[in-house]
Enzyme design. Structure first.
Site, short mmCIF file in Angstrom:
data_model
loop_
_atom_site.label_atom_id
_atom_site.label_comp_id
_atom_site.label_asym_id
_atom_site.label_seq_id
_atom_site.Cartn_x
_atom_site.Cartn_y
_atom_site.Cartn_z
N ARG A 143 -3.75 44.12 -117.13
CA ARG A 143 -4.96 44.14 -117.98
C ARG A 143 -4.66 44.88 -119.29
NH1 ARG A 143 -7.34 45.66 -112.88
NH2 ARG A 143 -8.08 43.76 -111.86
N ASP A 190 -7.76 36.56 -110.33
CA ASP A 190 -7.43 35.17 -109.98
C ASP A 190 -8.07 34.67 -108.68
OD1 ASP A 190 -5.80 36.61 -108.25
OD2 ASP A 190 -3.91 35.75 -108.97
N ASP A 191 -8.68 35.57 -107.91
CA ASP A 191 -9.18 35.14 -106.60
C ASP A 191 -10.71 35.16 -106.47
OD1 ASP A 191 -9.21 37.90 -106.81
OD2 ASP A 191 -8.74 38.24 -104.70
N GLU A 241 -12.60 51.04 -113.11
CA GLU A 241 -13.62 50.44 -113.97
C GLU A 241 -14.39 51.52 -114.73
OE1 GLU A 241 -13.29 49.78 -110.73
OE2 GLU A 241 -13.16 47.60 -110.42
C1 UGA Z 1 -10.67 44.96 -106.29
C2 UGA Z 1 -11.21 44.71 -107.69
O1 UGA Z 1 -12.04 43.55 -107.70
C3 UGA Z 1 -10.02 44.52 -108.64
O2 UGA Z 1 -10.46 44.18 -109.91
C4 UGA Z 1 -9.21 45.79 -108.65
O3 UGA Z 1 -8.09 45.64 -109.50
C5 UGA Z 1 -8.72 46.05 -107.24
O4 UGA Z 1 -9.82 46.10 -106.31
C6 UGA Z 1 -7.92 47.34 -107.09
O5 UGA Z 1 -7.82 47.84 -105.97
O6 UGA Z 1 -7.36 47.84 -108.07
P1 UGA Z 1 -9.10 43.23 -104.81
O7 UGA Z 1 -9.60 41.89 -104.37
O8 UGA Z 1 -8.89 44.28 -103.78
O9 UGA Z 1 -10.05 43.72 -105.97
O10 UGA Z 1 -7.74 43.10 -105.64
P2 UGA Z 1 -6.82 41.83 -105.92
O11 UGA Z 1 -7.65 40.62 -106.20
O12 UGA Z 1 -5.80 41.75 -104.84
O13 UGA Z 1 -6.08 42.28 -107.27
C7 UGA Z 1 -6.77 42.35 -108.52
C8 UGA Z 1 -6.01 41.52 -109.56
O14 UGA Z 1 -4.71 42.08 -109.74
C9 UGA Z 1 -5.83 40.07 -109.13
O15 UGA Z 1 -6.02 39.21 -110.24
C10 UGA Z 1 -4.38 40.02 -108.63
O16 UGA Z 1 -3.75 38.77 -108.82
C11 UGA Z 1 -3.71 41.12 -109.46
N1 UGA Z 1 -2.60 41.79 -108.74
C12 UGA Z 1 -2.74 42.24 -107.47
C13 UGA Z 1 -1.38 41.96 -109.38
O17 UGA Z 1 -1.22 41.55 -110.55
N2 UGA Z 1 -0.35 42.58 -108.70
C14 UGA Z 1 -0.48 43.03 -107.42
O18 UGA Z 1 0.50 43.57 -106.84
C15 UGA Z 1 -1.72 42.85 -106.79
MN MN Z 2 -9.55 40.15 -105.58
#
Ligand code: UGA
Ligand code: MN
Length: 240
Positions: free
Chosen positions: A80, A104-105, A189
């Protein structure tokens, strides 16, 4: 205004399916620029192919997550930050723009993207399935945010990443504003928004926060029986 949509992404089995779904959503959004930032050292053919097949205007960056952020179990921090830095370098300041962090999810209604274009400084709205609840939402009275029905509501901004957008002028008014690499998990956030805004600045959208336009959905790992994710590298030849 133009919309900048910043999407962190990383390799796992559901990456391409998740990005396919998001690309299909964004294909319906006008005047948008998709900034996809992969948590990797190098661009991948699979993501590049997906982006090129879509009709969306995009920028594809790579930025490996910092060790500090990973140690704190934070996700998407460096990606970000790379996205907002790209906007600082490429946005034409005379143009009106709004930016949003679109993981992305998640699941996004098309109405959400039109709502967020109204953002003058910082806007906010409910997020379904976030914070261990059916919905996390700001509490609105007389058009003002007066509190939150959310996990840890004492946070100044008790909102998931999917629940707010900012006008790009904020990035120029606060040139050092970025996500912290060593904040406590679930505070990224609020710590981000505290650098530019107060609660009083919040512009509640989605009919005064009465509608859910985005859901914090998460993709289950595919069940492949006894096959381990590291043993399906051959999947890649299907994507490029
Ligand atoms: C929650 C929040 O909705 C996220 O915005 C926040 O970043 C995250 O917690 C957090 O713990 O920091 P969650 O569904 O647990 O979301 O997290 P992910 O969707 O697995 O990851 C957030 C974003 O970071 C995704 O777009 C994912 O693709 C990306 N990501 C995740 C990475 O770029 N690298 C990683 O190793 C894991
Ligand atoms: Mn997520």
């Amino acid at each position: 205004p133009i919309l900048y949509l910043i999407t962190p992404t990383y390799y796992r089995l559901s990456q391409i399916p998740d990005l396919t779904r998001l690309a299909n959503t964004l294909a319906h959004v006008k005047k948008a620029h998709w900034i996809v930032v992969e948590d990797a050292y190098h661009e991948s053919q699979r993501v590049l192919a997906l982006l090129n097949q879509s009709s969306i205007t995009y920028t594809y960056l790579t930025k490996r997550e910092s060790k500090k952020a990973r140690a704190s179990n934070l996700k998407g921090v460096s990606q970000r930050n790379a996205g907002i830095e790209w906007i600082r370098q490429h946005h034409i300041p005379t143009v009106d723009g709004v930016f949003y962090f679109a993981d992305d999810d998640n699941t996004y209604s098309l109405e959400l993207f039109e709502e967020m274009r109204k953002t003058r400084k910082v806007s906010i709205w409910p997020v379904g399935f976030a914070g261990g609840r059916a919905v996390e939402t700001p509490k609105v009275e007389n058009g003002k945010v007066v509190g939150f029905s959310a996990w840890s509501p004492e946070r100044e901004f008790a909102v998931d990443m999917a629940g707010f957008a900012l006008n790009v002028k904020v990035l120029f008014d606060h040139p050092n504003m970025k996500f912290s690499y060593n904040t406590e998990n679930s505070f990224q956030e609020t710590e981000f928004l505290q650098q530019c805004c107060t609660r009083d600045d919040l512009e509640p959208l989605a009919d005064e926060c009465t509608k859910i336009l985005v859901w914090h959905t998460r993709t289950e790992n595919p069940d492949m029986g006894f096959v381990k994710p590291q043993d399906v590298k051959h999947l890649m030849k299907f994507y490029a």
